[in-house]
Motif scaffolding. Structure first.
Motif, mmCIF file in Angstrom:
data_model
loop_
_atom_site.group_PDB
_atom_site.id
_atom_site.type_symbol
_atom_site.label_atom_id
_atom_site.label_comp_id
_atom_site.label_asym_id
_atom_site.label_seq_id
_atom_site.Cartn_x
_atom_site.Cartn_y
_atom_site.Cartn_z
ATOM 1 N N GLU A 288 25.825 57.418 30.681
ATOM 2 C CA GLU A 288 25.296 56.170 30.143
ATOM 3 C C GLU A 288 25.501 55.016 31.123
ATOM 4 O OE1 GLU A 288 23.395 55.644 27.784
ATOM 5 O OE2 GLU A 288 23.609 57.296 26.361
ATOM 6 N N LYS A 289 26.583 55.050 31.883
ATOM 7 C CA LYS A 289 26.796 54.012 32.891
ATOM 8 C C LYS A 289 25.689 54.043 33.940
ATOM 9 C CE LYS A 289 31.649 52.736 32.857
ATOM 10 N NZ LYS A 289 31.309 51.288 32.808
ATOM 11 N N ALA A 290 25.276 55.233 34.316
ATOM 12 C CA ALA A 290 24.191 55.347 35.288
ATOM 13 C C ALA A 290 22.897 54.785 34.717
ATOM 14 C CB ALA A 290 24.010 56.802 35.692
ATOM 15 N N ALA A 291 22.673 55.008 33.423
ATOM 16 C CA ALA A 291 21.436 54.542 32.788
ATOM 17 C C ALA A 291 21.455 53.047 32.501
ATOM 18 C CB ALA A 291 21.215 55.321 31.490
ATOM 19 N N ALA A 292 22.651 52.479 32.328
ATOM 20 C CA ALA A 292 22.760 51.078 31.898
ATOM 21 C C ALA A 292 23.318 50.174 32.983
ATOM 22 C CB ALA A 292 23.652 50.996 30.659
ATOM 23 N N SER A 293 23.273 50.608 34.230
ATOM 24 C CA SER A 293 23.950 49.868 35.298
ATOM 25 C C SER A 293 23.421 48.446 35.461
ATOM 26 C CB SER A 293 23.835 50.625 36.625
ATOM 27 O OG SER A 293 22.468 50.802 36.973
ATOM 28 N N ALA A 294 22.122 48.249 35.310
ATOM 29 C CA ALA A 294 21.559 46.899 35.496
ATOM 30 C C ALA A 294 22.072 45.948 34.427
ATOM 31 C CB ALA A 294 20.037 46.967 35.466
ATOM 32 N N ALA A 295 22.067 46.387 33.175
ATOM 33 C CA ALA A 295 22.542 45.516 32.091
ATOM 34 C C ALA A 295 24.050 45.312 32.180
ATOM 35 C CB ALA A 295 22.171 46.121 30.740
ATOM 36 N N GLU A 296 24.786 46.348 32.607
ATOM 37 C CA GLU A 296 26.242 46.213 32.700
ATOM 38 C C GLU A 296 26.658 45.206 33.768
ATOM 39 O OE1 GLU A 296 28.691 49.869 30.905
ATOM 40 O OE2 GLU A 296 28.387 49.924 33.067
ATOM 41 N N SER A 297 25.785 44.963 34.728
ATOM 42 C CA SER A 297 26.114 44.027 35.809
ATOM 43 C C SER A 297 25.853 42.570 35.434
ATOM 44 C CB SER A 297 25.320 44.374 37.067
ATOM 45 O OG SER A 297 23.929 44.161 36.864
ATOM 46 N N LEU A 298 25.274 42.334 34.262
ATOM 47 C CA LEU A 298 25.027 40.960 33.829
ATOM 48 C C LEU A 298 26.352 40.231 33.603
ATOM 49 C CD1 LEU A 298 22.088 41.567 31.335
ATOM 50 C CD2 LEU A 298 21.953 40.417 33.554
ATOM 51 N N PRO A 299 26.414 38.962 33.930
ATOM 52 C CA PRO A 299 27.700 38.247 33.834
ATOM 53 C C PRO A 299 28.112 37.960 32.399
ATOM 54 C CG PRO A 299 25.955 36.728 34.442
ATOM 55 C CD PRO A 299 25.337 38.111 34.473
ATOM 56 N N TYR A 300 29.423 37.936 32.192
ATOM 57 C CA TYR A 300 29.991 37.529 30.906
ATOM 58 C C TYR A 300 29.690 36.053 30.665
ATOM 59 C CZ TYR A 300 33.756 36.183 27.662
ATOM 60 O OH TYR A 300 34.478 35.667 26.618
ATOM 61 N N GLY A 301 29.928 35.221 31.662
ATOM 62 C CA GLY A 301 29.491 33.831 31.619
ATOM 63 C C GLY A 301 30.448 32.839 31.010
ATOM 64 N N PHE A 302 31.515 33.317 30.345
ATOM 65 C CA PHE A 302 32.491 32.400 29.761
ATOM 66 C C PHE A 302 33.817 32.447 30.526
ATOM 67 C CE2 PHE A 302 30.026 33.327 25.720
ATOM 68 C CZ PHE A 302 29.404 32.092 25.669
ATOM 69 N N ASP A 303 33.780 32.907 31.778
ATOM 70 C CA ASP A 303 35.006 33.039 32.542
ATOM 71 C C ASP A 303 35.138 31.988 33.644
ATOM 72 O OD1 ASP A 303 32.887 34.091 33.905
ATOM 73 O OD2 ASP A 303 33.767 36.076 34.199
ATOM 74 N N ALA A 304 34.178 31.059 33.719
ATOM 75 C CA ALA A 304 34.227 30.033 34.762
ATOM 76 C C ALA A 304 33.565 28.752 34.270
ATOM 77 C CB ALA A 304 33.528 30.527 36.025
ATOM 78 N N LEU A 305 33.960 27.633 34.877
ATOM 79 C CA LEU A 305 33.284 26.372 34.635
ATOM 80 C C LEU A 305 31.904 26.402 35.293
ATOM 81 C CD1 LEU A 305 36.260 23.948 35.404
ATOM 82 C CD2 LEU A 305 35.488 24.740 33.153
ATOM 83 N N SER A 306 31.087 25.409 35.014
ATOM 84 C CA SER A 306 29.711 25.414 35.522
ATOM 85 C C SER A 306 29.634 25.338 37.040
ATOM 86 C CB SER A 306 28.914 24.256 34.899
ATOM 87 O OG SER A 306 29.493 23.009 35.240
ATOM 88 N N ASP A 307 30.718 24.923 37.700
ATOM 89 C CA ASP A 307 30.724 24.891 39.166
ATOM 90 C C ASP A 307 31.356 26.134 39.766
ATOM 91 O OD1 ASP A 307 33.386 24.535 38.598
ATOM 92 O OD2 ASP A 307 33.629 22.678 39.734
ATOM 93 N N GLY A 308 31.666 27.128 38.919
ATOM 94 C CA GLY A 308 32.226 28.385 39.403
ATOM 95 C C GLY A 308 33.729 28.457 39.383
ATOM 96 N N THR A 309 34.405 27.377 39.039
ATOM 97 C CA THR A 309 35.870 27.391 38.995
ATOM 98 C C THR A 309 36.349 28.372 37.926
ATOM 99 O OG1 THR A 309 35.995 25.082 39.699
ATOM 100 C CG2 THR A 309 37.937 26.000 38.597
ATOM 101 N N THR A 310 37.222 29.295 38.311
ATOM 102 C CA THR A 310 37.749 30.284 37.371
ATOM 103 C C THR A 310 38.617 29.617 36.315
ATOM 104 O OG1 THR A 310 37.736 32.033 39.035
ATOM 105 C CG2 THR A 310 39.204 32.334 37.158
ATOM 106 N N ILE A 311 38.411 30.006 35.064
ATOM 107 C CA ILE A 311 39.194 29.465 33.954
ATOM 108 C C ILE A 311 40.425 30.341 33.755
ATOM 109 C CG2 ILE A 311 39.197 28.908 31.503
ATOM 110 C CD1 ILE A 311 36.093 28.662 31.761
ATOM 111 N N THR A 312 41.591 29.749 33.845
ATOM 112 C CA THR A 312 42.832 30.490 33.675
ATOM 113 C C THR A 312 43.196 30.574 32.194
ATOM 114 O OG1 THR A 312 44.174 28.497 33.855
ATOM 115 C CG2 THR A 312 43.659 29.666 35.909
ATOM 116 N N ARG A 313 44.072 31.521 31.881
ATOM 117 C CA ARG A 313 44.553 31.608 30.499
ATOM 118 C C ARG A 313 45.341 30.354 30.139
ATOM 119 N NH1 ARG A 313 47.250 36.485 27.057
ATOM 120 N NH2 ARG A 313 45.070 37.118 27.106
ATOM 121 N N LEU A 314 46.080 29.780 31.079
ATOM 122 C CA LEU A 314 46.818 28.546 30.803
ATOM 123 C C LEU A 314 45.861 27.435 30.405
ATOM 124 C CD1 LEU A 314 49.376 26.837 30.786
ATOM 125 C CD2 LEU A 314 49.103 26.511 33.255
#
Length: 418
Positions: A288-314
């Motif tokens: 299934e990973k082979a069949a769904a590779s394109a969709a699996e590569s889509l970003p989560y999108g809630f892990d960074a600010l709009s300028d790309g800064t990584t959001i820490t757990r803190l």
């Protein structure tokens, strides 16, 4: 009966959802299977064509969704929207019964024992992590379940009764307000809250059926027997029963030898009864990973600010503790008040997320650790045992990241600068 099942994933876990959905529908022709896609995406097109009906996160009616996505990391958000998703499906599709299954589950036989008790009037069905004591010094043990919860919430089934709706509504509020993975404060995402459910709500059925939710945490009490009719679960307390579903939590699909990352009690080499079961499942997910590779590569999108800064757990925890200061603003906006505050207070730094570390990576012989130990030793001699105990209790308090605000007392909150 209008029956359905569902699961929740972010795009990187899509292959597991596809594997689960196909297995469920083979065992339950005529049912529907829904998958909630937890990501900053609105277009369902990349997720069409599988064995399930995709639902996008913005569709399920979570109030102030972007605030929730800032408060919680990817694991927490995926688990904490579970009751909202279930309420949405029950209402929109007028379902009689709804089963939630974690994506790393595989269904081997119809879940008739579940539907029988729901049809007989149960509001919900839960499965305990284990039904036989274990005290051997290995993980997971009974103490681990005191931390993580009595019932495994990789599975829950509900009817469409008024009592089940009250249960889900109660659970929804707790998950969205306090669904942290935060063992020091007694919280563990959606799962720990369910300890209270049998006492708070009527007609909750606790199933001890050995064929439901077999996983690494209960294989000390269960074995697999392969028969012409399929897999049977052997248990010392009951006659063999069909394996309904196995929960492959902690699996490593690229390593044929690993049973689960989360246990040291067994390996696949020590449990030959599980070898074929695991080999077949790993192969199915890889396909299934082979069949769904394109969709699996889509970003989560809630892990960074709009300028790309990584959001820490803190940063997430400080936001959660002081969310009232940022009401009506987008916390992901790099030019917004929270982003400016987080950068000013050094709660975030850079656009590259550091490698995730666990206690397994902790080196007690590190010279820096030795220095800390010496400092604690000096503190004990300086203040004495009674005040030293109070100091340790204080450290326990501020080790909860939401309480780190003590270091921000001189910070100016956004409205204070107006």
């Amino acid at each position: 009966m209008n029956r359905a099942a569902c699961t929740i994933v972010s795009p990187n876990y899509l292959a597991y959802a596809r594997t689960l959905g196909a297995s469920y529908l083979r065992a339950h022709p005529g049912h529907r299977f829904f998958v909630l896609i937890v990501a900053n995406l609105t277009d369902a097109t990349p997720f069409l064509g599988g064995s399930f009906e995709p639902v996008m996160l913005h569709e399920i009616g979570v109030a102030d969704l972007r605030a929730e996505a800032m408060k919680y990391d990817i694991l927490e958000l995926n688990t904490n929207v579970k009751p909202a998703f279930m309420l949405h499906l029950l209402a929109k599709h007028q379902l009689d019964t709804l089963v939630y299954l974690d994506p790393d589950i595989y269904v081997y036989a119809p879940l008739e024992p579940v539907f029988e008790v729901l049809d007989a009037g149960a509001s919900a069905v839960l499965t305990p992590h284990m039904t036989t004591p274990v005290w051997d010094g290995k993980a997971p043990g009974e103490q681990d379940l005191l931390v993580n919860g009595t019932y495994n919430l990789g599975f829950i089934a509900v009817s469409s009764s008024e009592e089940s709706r009250k249960l889900l509504q109660w659970w929804d509020v707790r998950c969205l307000e306090a669904g942290y993975s935060e063992g020091r404060s007694g919280l563990f995402v959606d799962q720990k809250w369910i300890n209270m459910v049998p006492g708070l709500f009527a007609d909750v059925h606790i199933s001890r059926n050995a064929g439901l939710n077999m996983a690494y945490w209960n294989i000390h009490e269960r074995g697999i027997q392969t028969t012409a009719e399929g897999y049977m679960v052997e248990n010392a307390n009951t006659a063999p029963v069909p394996l309904r579903f196995f929960h492959f939590s902690g699996i490593v699909v690229t390593d044929e030898s690993v049973l689960s990352k989360h246990t040291n009690r067994y390996t696949l080499a020590s449990r030959p009864d599980l070898t074929q079961l695991f080999a077949d499942y790993k192969a199915a997910v890889r396909a299934e990973k082979a069949a769904a590779s394109a969709a699996e590569s889509l970003p989560y999108g809630f892990d960074a600010l709009s300028d790309g800064t990584t959001i820490t757990r803190l940063a997430r925890r400080i936001y959660a503790a002081h969310q009232k200061h940022f009401v009506g603003t987008d916390p992901f906006d790099a030019n917004g008040p929270f982003a400016k505050f987080a950068k000013q207070q050094k709660l975030v730094a850079g656009v590259v997320a550091p490698a995730k570390e666990t206690w397994k990576d902790f080196n007690p012989r590190d010279r820096r650790v030795d220095t800390v130990h010496k400092l604690f030793g000096w503190a004990l001699k300086l203040v004495g045992p009674h005040k030293y105990e109070l100091l340790m209790r204080y450290f326990g308090h501020i080790s909860i990241l939401r309480n780190q605000s003590v270091f921000l007392r001189d910070a100016r909150w956004p409205e204070e600068g107006k």
